[in-house]
Design an enzyme around this catalytic site. Structure first.
Site, PDB file in Angstrom:
ATOM      1  N   LEU A  20       0.803  -1.127   0.035  1.00 27.23           N
ATOM      2  CA  LEU A  20      -0.106  -0.089   0.105  1.00 27.23           C
ATOM      3  C   LEU A  20       0.939   1.323   0.071  1.00 27.23           C
ATOM      4  O   LEU A  20       1.582   1.547   0.920  1.00 27.23           O
ATOM      5  CB  LEU A  20      -0.868  -0.054   1.175  1.00 27.23           C
ATOM      6  CG  LEU A  20      -1.763   1.401   1.458  1.00 27.23           C
ATOM      7  CD1 LEU A  20      -2.864   1.319   0.237  1.00 27.23           C
ATOM      8  CD2 LEU A  20      -2.557   1.164   2.753  1.00 27.23           C
ATOM      9  N   ASP A  21       0.610   1.970  -1.096  1.00 27.85           N
ATOM     10  CA  ASP A  21       1.277   3.554  -1.018  1.00 27.85           C
ATOM     11  C   ASP A  21       2.645   3.478  -0.979  1.00 27.85           C
ATOM     12  O   ASP A  21       3.439   4.443  -0.791  1.00 27.85           O
ATOM     13  CB  ASP A  21       0.937   4.341   0.058  1.00 27.85           C
ATOM     14  CG  ASP A  21      -0.598   4.817   0.049  1.00 27.85           C
ATOM     15  OD1 ASP A  21      -1.286   4.728  -1.125  1.00 27.85           O
ATOM     16  OD2 ASP A  21      -1.198   4.988   0.926  1.00 27.85           O
TER      17      ASP A  21
END
Lengths: 288, 288, 288, 288
Positions: B231-232
């Site tokens: 994530l990210d």
């Protein structure tokens, strides 16, 4: 045999044509050079080709002192290339001109002292006495040459004699605030770096922060450029800006501007020292 | 004969070694290609060589459909080069994912409509209904696929079917706010562009403006990156920032952040569309 | 009784003197107003005092329609204060002027449509036909009034009639590219907002990106200002800049500049709409 | 009678309530003070009121040494105001801590020497010997106190003794690189200013430039904050950033970061010296 670790740096330009990159890179490759970096740019408006290439010359088959000749004969003449050749082992020598303000001076001297830059600063020239103590802090000869209308030509001759005596390659005007005479400019084309305390071409000439305050701008700037015979109109090397507001009076603009000036001037000096610049038709190509 | 005005663009990387630039530029030159731009970069930490070269192929001796084969045989295999080949005549096709906010959507659609970008946007997918009116303003099919825990897998299958039906090359998540499933990511490696509303790696995950406000930062940011399974944490393409102060509450940060997000996402999309990016070991090399 | 949630906003200036803040804040306090924000500034060069104060008037003892009178009598006359009074319940009405380019137009319409701004946009006026489709996308009347040397006065009269018919408070020139006649300027003093595509005062007039490219600047800018009778010389509201390099041709400067222009213009409009500006002697004080 | 030209500066905060500005400004006005600047801020999330007001006290009716008492009795107690009172005639005294790097040190010493700041720097403390020469350049006592695991407590006691002997008001860690013990922090709450070489909260802790390079960020930053017992988590005073690219290796990030660090730290010091800061719940309100 050439110095191990040494690099050669070519800066070149010519009218754009097919095969230049191939020819230059083949010249380097066939003679056992190892390319470290190669940047090229074609200006679409003028169809001008620009290139900077650096390569290791430890095992290069062409001896260092014949490299310019060989490149000229084998490549440059064929493509009409104008070029400069620099070697990483040669340390540039800077003549530093100052007046009364110390912010750029300290920024330059700190970088030199800490080894951030590979440069020699053999002497400082000033038309004021008050920065001599800074020069003494860093053990650099300081030549205080007060100038007035009467002695101008004489002082400029002294300045030039000092530049020659100390074998300086280029000049840096660290808020020097005096007009540079044309013969200096002709002698050091694209080798005199100035910092102007505005976002050029806005606010050419004297007192740009006062002019910026009068105009009510919301951003101020600083511009480093090579000095040409037109005031504040030479090729721009580096610019930066800072936000200001109605709360900032002229003294605030001057204070905030100093932080811009020193950083912008130092960045420009770095590009010059590292041979990352080509000047063509009053503009710079910067291979950064 | 190849299309006049058409360009070929090679993006390539390999371990650094002597003679690569010479070999690539000779391949182009000997076959009558005219180099438009050539950028190379050597990452000093990993000794990895990266290059982007574009050239006119109007009179190129190697036919367009055999160019990849010839380059592979004559150059790439010899130097262990990994490469992509793109042609300027091929217009990339973007699948656009949105949720409720319109700022990035309008910025993208305006650029497409005004001809700033050479891209097709065959359809928009959303888990909310409210931006359908924007899609209709621009006459683009809008697929409203509401998603919940129960129908997730089914909806994702529908999404993939649409992407295939519309023959999309890459996906843009214009503040889509939903997790992308791993099979999408594997199917579109370095082809799913997201905008995260913080200066990554600060404030990963949900509600970054609230987190920024809590921390009392003086600058906020936005980050566009390729989506990976972490994530990210995918390769960053573009970032930008804006100054904030104690006067800005969370709503102000959100408002100011939107201006960042749309510009940063659009810049990243442009780099992707123009084939200016190489991804290697979770970082991007951007030849801008 | 006054509207709950309503705010009054005073913008005022006078020569600096002891006790002004005390007098104004006492006026609000004694009449049961609750200050939401109070910003003051004294310009040290001119000794001019500026203040913006907003306060809740739900339970204010002075009725809304007499507030200006009471303030004038009890405070303003005594201190020689020039003031404007605005109420948050009054939504400003913008007349939007465009020519051919859509980037500022979309940025404005998106903000209006999404509710980011509290503003009415009753109509759009243009001397070109091509943005009518954008107006239609947002259901806003579009008045195409082609102008040439012969019909100029007549068209300007039509424009003014439309502005009056739609009861517009202020004008926004979203890259309108036409000179505004002096009678418009006199009728809407400090109420005509323009975006100029340079970092003023550099590159006044036509084709600033071409001029910037010719000069070889390393930074471009955009400036939003109120229109006065001197071309591009009115009070500056907002400026911003972007870095450019030798790689950017004129088309790149135009493209990068558009992103600046739209953001800078929209920020200026916001300050105007929110009554955060005082203009004095061709400069702005912005209480942001 | 009070010193002509002297200013008093109140920094205050309390829960927001009607009439505070009126009460404070009346207190100043009725006692013949002349407000120089007044800034207030209400934090909407916490309903906390903050204010900085400075005023001339030449003819002030309350004697300087009783000003805090009078203000406390007549205003502060009534509104539950927490406040600090400073006088412009009192020059703050900075204890400067350094390790090996000189960029922040020179930037601070140049500003002090040139009179840009009104501050005393009675001494420099370091755990390394190499910056002693810099201290000597500026004739400032340099205390070289090498620290290791064994002598830590003893050295910290020596440091505290020096701070007391030189009567320092606040501490500046100019890339000091050592953890500050909790008793220092408790003794100098919101009076120890650090510069962290990242855009906090990204890259907390050691080697942030290496971490930034690994993550492939496109922007680096520097953060100045007050030291608290949580590492790199204290109230942020100032941040700034610079663009970087894939061309920048870790050494480039360090070099570019130094220019950020020195400017950001110096800006933070200025805010502290000029009493422009209020710290509340780990955030700063900066009246700039």
């Amino acid at each position: 045999m050439n110095n191990p670790n040494e690099h050669a740096i070519f800066l070149m330009h010519c009218s754009d044509q097919q095969g230049i990159v191939a020819a230059v890179s083949r010249f380097i490759d066939e003679n056992q050079g190892n390319v470290i970096s190669l940047d090229q740019h074609v200006d679409s408006a003028t169809s001008r080709f620009f290139m900077r290439v650096s390569f290791e010359i430890a095992g290069f088959l062409v001896p260092k002192d014949q490299l310019a000749d060989y490149f000229s004969t084998l490549v440059a003449k064929r493509y009409g290339i104008t070029f400069e050749l620099h070697f990483s082992s040669r340390t540039p020598r800077m003549a530093l001109f100052v007046s009364k303000m110390s912010h750029c001076l300290y920024d330059i001297l700190y970088r030199w002292q800490s080894g951030e830059w590979r440069v020699e600063i053999p002497m400082i020239i000033s038309n004021h006495e008050n920065l001599e103590k800074v020069a003494r802090q860093f053990d650099i000869p300081y030549h205080f040459l007060p100038m007035n209308k009467e002695n101008k030509a004489e002082v400029q001759a002294q300045q030039m004699a000092l530049i020659e005596e100390y074998q300086c390659d280029f000049l840096v005007l660290a808020r020097y605030m005096q007009i540079i005479p044309p013969d200096f400019i002709r002698k050091f084309p694209n080798r005199i770096i100035n910092i102007h305390h505005s976002f050029l071409p806005a606010f050419v000439g004297a007192k740009p922060y006062h002019a910026a305050h009068d105009r009510g701008v919301k951003i101020i700037g600083a511009t480093s450029h090579y000095v040409t015979e037109d005031l504040d109109a030479g090729p721009i090397i580096e610019q930066d800006v800072a936000k200001v507001s109605h709360k900032d009076d002229v003294a605030d603009l001057i204070r905030k501007g100093k932080d811009l000036e020193k950083i912008v001037l130092s960045r420009a000096i770095r590009q010059h020292i590292k041979h990352k610049l080509i000047v063509f038709e009053n503009k710079t190509v910067i291979f950064d």
